[in-house]
Design an enzyme around this catalytic site. Structure first.
Site, PDB file in Angstrom:
ATOM      1  N   SER A 237      -3.203  -0.630  -8.055  1.00  0.00           N
ATOM      2  CA  SER A 237      -4.423   0.035  -8.537  1.00  0.00           C
ATOM      3  C   SER A 237      -4.219   1.537  -8.515  1.00  0.00           C
ATOM      4  O   SER A 237      -3.402   2.061  -7.758  1.00  0.00           O
ATOM      5  CB  SER A 237      -5.601  -0.300  -7.631  1.00  0.00           C
ATOM      6  OG  SER A 237      -5.464   0.411  -6.402  1.00  0.00           O
ATOM      7  N   ASP A 238      -4.981   2.237  -9.348  1.00  0.00           N
ATOM      8  CA  ASP A 238      -5.051   3.683  -9.165  1.00  0.00           C
ATOM      9  C   ASP A 238      -5.733   3.916  -7.815  1.00  0.00           C
ATOM     10  O   ASP A 238      -6.367   3.020  -7.257  1.00  0.00           O
ATOM     11  CB  ASP A 238      -5.833   4.342 -10.307  1.00  0.00           C
ATOM     12  CG  ASP A 238      -5.496   5.833 -10.424  1.00  0.00           C
ATOM     13  OD1 ASP A 238      -4.919   6.409  -9.475  1.00  0.00           O
ATOM     14  OD2 ASP A 238      -5.801   6.423 -11.479  1.00  0.00           O
ATOM     15  N   TRP A 239      -5.583   5.125  -7.298  1.00  0.00           N
ATOM     16  CA  TRP A 239      -6.021   5.399  -5.925  1.00  0.00           C
ATOM     17  C   TRP A 239      -7.546   5.327  -5.792  1.00  0.00           C
ATOM     18  O   TRP A 239      -8.267   6.126  -6.365  1.00  0.00           O
ATOM     19  CB  TRP A 239      -5.475   6.761  -5.508  1.00  0.00           C
ATOM     20  CG  TRP A 239      -4.189   6.655  -4.712  1.00  0.00           C
ATOM     21  CD1 TRP A 239      -3.937   7.205  -3.486  1.00  0.00           C
ATOM     22  CD2 TRP A 239      -2.991   5.954  -5.055  1.00  0.00           C
ATOM     23  NE1 TRP A 239      -2.671   6.872  -3.054  1.00  0.00           N
ATOM     24  CE2 TRP A 239      -2.070   6.106  -3.987  1.00  0.00           C
ATOM     25  CE3 TRP A 239      -2.591   5.158  -6.136  1.00  0.00           C
ATOM     26  CZ2 TRP A 239      -0.788   5.547  -3.977  1.00  0.00           C
ATOM     27  CZ3 TRP A 239      -1.316   4.585  -6.139  1.00  0.00           C
ATOM     28  CH2 TRP A 239      -0.442   4.789  -5.071  1.00  0.00           C
ATOM     29  N   ASN A 240      -8.008   4.290  -5.097  1.00  0.00           N
ATOM     30  CA  ASN A 240      -9.434   4.033  -4.889  1.00  0.00           C
ATOM     31  C   ASN A 240     -10.144   3.518  -6.138  1.00  0.00           C
ATOM     32  O   ASN A 240     -11.361   3.668  -6.253  1.00  0.00           O
ATOM     33  CB  ASN A 240     -10.156   5.273  -4.351  1.00  0.00           C
ATOM     34  CG  ASN A 240      -9.746   5.596  -2.928  1.00  0.00           C
ATOM     35  OD1 ASN A 240      -9.783   4.733  -2.074  1.00  0.00           O
ATOM     36  ND2 ASN A 240      -9.327   6.827  -2.703  1.00  0.00           N
TER      37      ASN A 240
END
Lengths: 738, 738
Positions: A237-240
């Site tokens: 995933s992208d961060w958060n």
């Protein structure tokens, strides 16, 4: 340790869940401070952490570490748009190889790059990281970059999968589009790059697509990515990003970064209560471990902890220069021998923009070469009085813009100094003592902020200065050159006639002053081409009204602190009536992005896609063209017919026959670049593509359809300048269901 | 251009006057920003500027330049006292050669170094730049340093000529002393160094001597320097020293730096009106031009504009380590194999003092290696909880000491963090988890500020922390080591029994944490010796009452600005009743400085001059001693009788017979250092000096007098530890009139 299944069998459930979750971003006492994060380690099973660092144009890492006297400098390479403007995959490969070397030299494993989202709109705040409005350019440049990085045994993470084309409300924005648009434009660059380079990882995006978070969308991360395209690496995933950890696990978004306790708890509980099959978790863990065992860290590779900054600066300069596009030139460039003293106008001449900002480059790098330095190193005199005036001006602008000093940390691009207008007397004096005037116009951008439409236009002061300088120098028979040091296109049509030459440098990296100088003085003959159209006005492009062009961004207060505290970012906003272009964005224009729109609907532009001048001239001779076994092929002999050596880019656009799906009037299907040709020298380029690359996606039948009939193949130097057209007939239509 | 006289003939009077005046300090747009200055250039006569940069332990130059992406880093070498503590001229040569290489590599000509004033008093604010309380050490170390620098074709400027022994009211202070004291102590180091190394230039001092500015004193700069000692180089003033430019010209202070318009006007007028003979001016101009034609700049030597920082860091580390003195050791050092985790106490452990401050090092250098880093690089664990506590403590001290942030520029040493005392519970926890405790005590100093007597003593918190740590660790049978990272001696007698070992590192340069660690772990066997006595209390030394020990320095406001504006500094104070120790300082102690006093008058000291322990033991065997043709010679075989390899310093002190002038009971006349001797290995050192080196100066007869009679030659390891004494008789007295 090659038997990953055995290792998974030996893992506790807690360990498995930890393995699909990151360990937080790297704080000051981490092994690699200031980097993006790492995977979980299980020493008892011999599983080390694998280290992730952000890119794409600069390995993002703290320069200093606690109680450590070393300097961990990394090179600021050209932004994506400059790399793409080379129209040269070899240049992208070189940048990738160099930055991959830095990741390897500093002991990390995966570079979170490249960014390959399509430039749907010129105001997207991350366009500088991206490559083009055309998916073929995106895919070819990205593949070369990835192959360069991975040649060093370092993994990549092609991002952001997919349709991450606006920063406003980026954690929740929902692009709404049909399947054809998604597949032909927003997935196509990924598809080409993934098939031609096998990136170790793929990063999903913050945004949704048609209502679903990309990190939780099984169609995207399993059906299309793995089943159709055959990808077998790791999806992170992208961060958060995203909101539902269990949906991510099921979708095949194998790893959640940088990892949150609530994600851990959710996944753990879901397995315990049967909501998530443990074999799904095992599948994802296995993909993580497959990455781990490929990594340098797992294989105990030693690393020097320093890198060859000089060699990489040279690569940055070379590619940064090759990515510069000469937009207009009435003969003033390259400088004649009579040019000795140069007047530099524009705050940006003294404070250039090396590359884009964002987590990939929180502050700028080790240094930025100004235009003053570039010209001086080439033995030109730069007007000293003007330098002093700009030093005073920049100091006073600094006080005006930052009355309390610059914030210690700001993800949004800090405001840039405006311009001042010299008096008529000052201008007269400057005209007298200088041989030529250069005016640099600068624009910076950064995640998570889209550009406001006013950033597309020149400011009142910029226009006034441009006019004043143009009038003063032209009255004296002297020339004016404009340098665009920009993140993404700006308005040029209204003023371009005031300039004797316009150079678009985008953001060519830390050596920016050297790169621009190399072009000005003809040390390098420009060969860059626009990977994005320069429209006449904002509003001309089909996407322009469906973009938050007038949104006034306010940086949340936690971004202004001195750290990477981004808690709360991924909290969903409270439910209110969804706002168009903020909560959702309608891709009404469909496939008509960039030149596909302007060209098809005969809209005038300021500078077309693919445009770029040279200091020499080239002759094109199509010596062969054919369709064999579903491979289309064109052989073009390019001859340098001018007086200086240079490189040329050949572009092949296709016009499809009537009868099938509605198509843009032209689509780029192949391009190639010659080597540096001496005057009189020739090179024959062979450009190929598959017949199905000319197909279109039919939403109704969920299939790629190739219409039969007469195809026009345009051999061109830009979307608007066709040199030669040949015809080939496809005798029977073809359909591939997906 | 070799015919300098012809060039002088071709010069106008204006040009001649300009040539004996500097061109101001180097501002941001100078060729070498942030350096001390340059000489005047006359392009029409082919005379370029010669460039001067400050030293001595660091080439002082701005790291960044306007519109220049390079970093002009220079190495921070050990302070003078550490270099002297090696008692090894070869080490001083190595430092000189390396810093000379940096000057050459960066394209300059003259390094304003070394500083060779005697350490008359432990509170002098520039003692860190100086070498010793003994003029033989001063002269031999200085000569080697100068020869090292000048081996690179770079000039030096031995300074400050002479008797620049206090910083308080430095532009006007008037030391008052007899000729014997001046010649035997305050000139002797210069005399030895100048005769053994021929420095290109000599820098006169700010202070007066017996009522006359040193830069305007013909006795000093012509009679003694040139006529007696045969010096034929250039004499330059300290920056803005003196008040009477014409007197300087006549005295043979050939060049005034950095140059003032009022000096130009005074000299010009004086020649015009006959007050100053033009041939005096011509003589001084000639000396300037003789320097110019020797310079790299005149000879158009190209230079790389970067230097080998890694190689020089290694030299800095090597010499910095060799200059560390092991004061006490009950066997705790070097660390046994059982030592793994170390508790570091004292703010200085985390924020070490690499070297002294002043114009020679306005800010500290590129980096300073902390003790945390030094120990970690040697694979020791450093207590992490304690690190976090000190980080918090240092941050809060920073706020307390600099509520408005650090001033952008301060020549005075910024205040240093005080200590905090852990609670008994915290201490108990620390004792439990660590194998040994190290407490570093730091002291910094800088021109133009003398140390206050309170800086000699430990603070209340330092003493309390020392006692708490000592009690806690000793109760648990664990050891405590004290590291002194100091500019000049501190009080040690009251607390030294609390430590199991004491290391005096003085200020060993940027690698300080590595240097101390190398000694702690026995990677290097200590071989440094004290070049200065550690007295029991301030007040014990004979000079102590005649020094501004309790003067409260207030930094003039112009020092706190952001630049080098030192206008007004050389304005004479308004005439009021002269204040003792401020306006004038009486050198009542005469020749009884340092061990000459303590030894002669049987005063106890904490650590004597020349003291320094080793991890091995040495045996001395005097195999020969003789006087031949006025050369005294001793051959000593030194044998390593211990278990580890090491170097030893042999010191020869002389006791003169009764009958002549009154003499100190012992005076150092020769010293030598062995190479690294393996256990069991021997080396024979031959130490020589001239018989007249044992003479004294008789003020009444203005002559050097050697008394006849029995001389005792003490072969010793310190002023207080004589290993062997031999006798030699001088049969007839000798007298040399000057």
């Amino acid at each position: 340790k090659n038997n990953i299944d055995e290792v998974i069998n030996a893992m506790t459930l807690e360990e498995k869940v930890r393995m699909v979750i990151g360990c937080g971003m790297s704080g000051p006492d981490a092994k690699f401070p200031g980097t993006a994060g790492r995977s979980y380690e299980i020493p008892r099973l011999g599983i080390p952490s694998v280290y992730f660092a952000d890119g794409p144009h600069k390995l993002a890492m703290s320069v200093r570490r606690e109680f450590d006297s070393n300097f961990y400098y990394t090179t600021e390479f050209p932004s994506g748009s400059t790399v793409a403007a080379t129209f040269n995959p070899n240049a992208a490969y070189e940048v990738g190889k160099a930055i991959g070397t830095e990741v390897k030299d500093y002991g990390m494993d995966v570079l979170l790059a490249p960014g390959v989202n399509l430039m749907r709109n010129v105001l997207c705040g991350r366009n500088h990281e991206y490559y083009s409005e055309d998916p073929l350019i995106v895919g070819k440049i990205a593949a070369a970059y990835i192959n360069g990085v991975q040649s060093q045994g370092i993994g990549t993470s092609i991002k952001h999968f997919a349709a991450n084309n606006q920063e406003t409300n980026r954690y929740s924005n929902d692009p709404q589009m049909d399947q054809r648009t998604l597949r032909e434009l927003y997935l196509k660059g990924f598809e080409i790059a993934i098939k031609e380079s096998s990136p170790w990882t793929i990063m999903t995006a913050y945004n949704k697509i048609n209502g679903k978070h990309t990190s939780e969308n099984i169609d995207l991360t399993t059906t299309i990515l793995r089943d159709e395209w055959g990808y077998n690496g790791l999806v992170i995933s992208d961060w958060n990003a995203g909101s539902d950890a269990i949906a991510s696990m099921i979708a095949g978004n194998d790893m959640l970064q940088p990892g949150q306790e609530r994600q851990y708890n959710a996944i753990y509980e879901a397995v315990k209560n049967g909501q998530l099959e443990e074999k799904i978790l095992d599948r994802n863990v296995k993909r993580v471990l497959e990455l781990v065992v490929k990594s340098n860290t797992f294989n105990n590779k030693s690393y020097p902890n320093e890198t060859d900054l000089k060699a990489h600066a040279a690569i940055s300069r070379k590619v940064g220069t090759e990515g510069i596009v000469l937009l207009t030139n009435n003969g003033v460039l390259p400088f004649s021998e009579k040019v000795n003293q140069v007047a530099l106008y524009g705050s940006t001449s003294y404070d250039m923009v090396p590359a884009g900002q964002g987590f990939g480059s929180l502050a700028f790098g080790r240094y930025t070469v100004s235009l003053v330095e570039g010209l001086r190193n080439a033995n030109y005199e730069v007007d000293k009085n003007l330098i002093r005036k700009y030093q005073t001006h920049l100091a006073s602008e600094e006080k005006r813009l930052f009355p309390n000093g610059r914030p210690p940390f700001s993800l949004a691009p800090p405001p840039r100094a405006d311009e001042f207008i010299p008096t008529a007397e000052e201008l007269a004096e400057q005209v007298k003592s200088n041989d030529v005037a250069i005016f640099t116009i600068g624009r910076a951008s950064s995640e998570p902020v889209d550009r406001h439409v006013r950033e597309f236009y020149l400011t009142e002061n910029e226009l006034a200065l441009l006019k004043a300088v143009s009038d003063a120098y032209h009255s004296a028979g002297k020339k004016v050159i404009i340098v665009l040091n920009i993140c993404s296109p700006v308005e040029t049509a209204s003023w371009k006639s005031l300039a004797d030459a316009i150079i678009c440098a985008f953001q060519p990296g830390q050596e920016v002053g050297h790169c621009v100088t190399d072009i000005l003085i003809g040390k390098v003959n420009p060969s860059g081409k626009l990977p994005v159209t320069f429209a006449i006005n904002y509003g001309d492009a089909a996407s322009d009204k469906n973009f938050p062009f007038d949104y006034e961004f306010k940086m949340p207060s936690f971004f202004m602190g001195s750290g990477l505290s981004i808690q709360g970012e991924n909290e969903e906003p409270q439910e209110v009536k969804p706002v168009r272009n903020i909560d959702y964005t309608v891709y009404e224009e469909g496939i008509y992005v960039g030149y596909r729109y302007f060209d098809t609907f005969n809209k005038n532009v300021s500078f077309p896609f693919g445009h770029g001048l040279s200091y020499t001239t080239f002759n094109y001779n199509v010596i062969n063209s054919s369709v064999n076994d579903d491979i289309c092929s064109v052989e073009v002999t390019v001859t340098n017919t001018g007086n200086v050596s240079g490189k040329e880019v050949v572009q092949v656009y296709i016009t499809a026959p009537e009868g099938g799906l509605k198509k843009p009037s032209k689509e780029l299907k192949a391009f190639g670049k010659t080597r540096e040709l001496n005057p009189g020298e020739s090179e024959t380029l062979t450009l190929t593509w598959k017949t199905m690359d000319m197909s279109s996606f039919n939403d109704k039948s969920s299939s790629w359809e190739l219409a039969k009939g007469k195809y026009l193949w345009h051999i061109a130097t830009s979307a608007a300048d066709v040199k030669s057209t040949v015809e080939h007939k496809i005798n029977s239509s073809k359909k591939i269901k997906v």
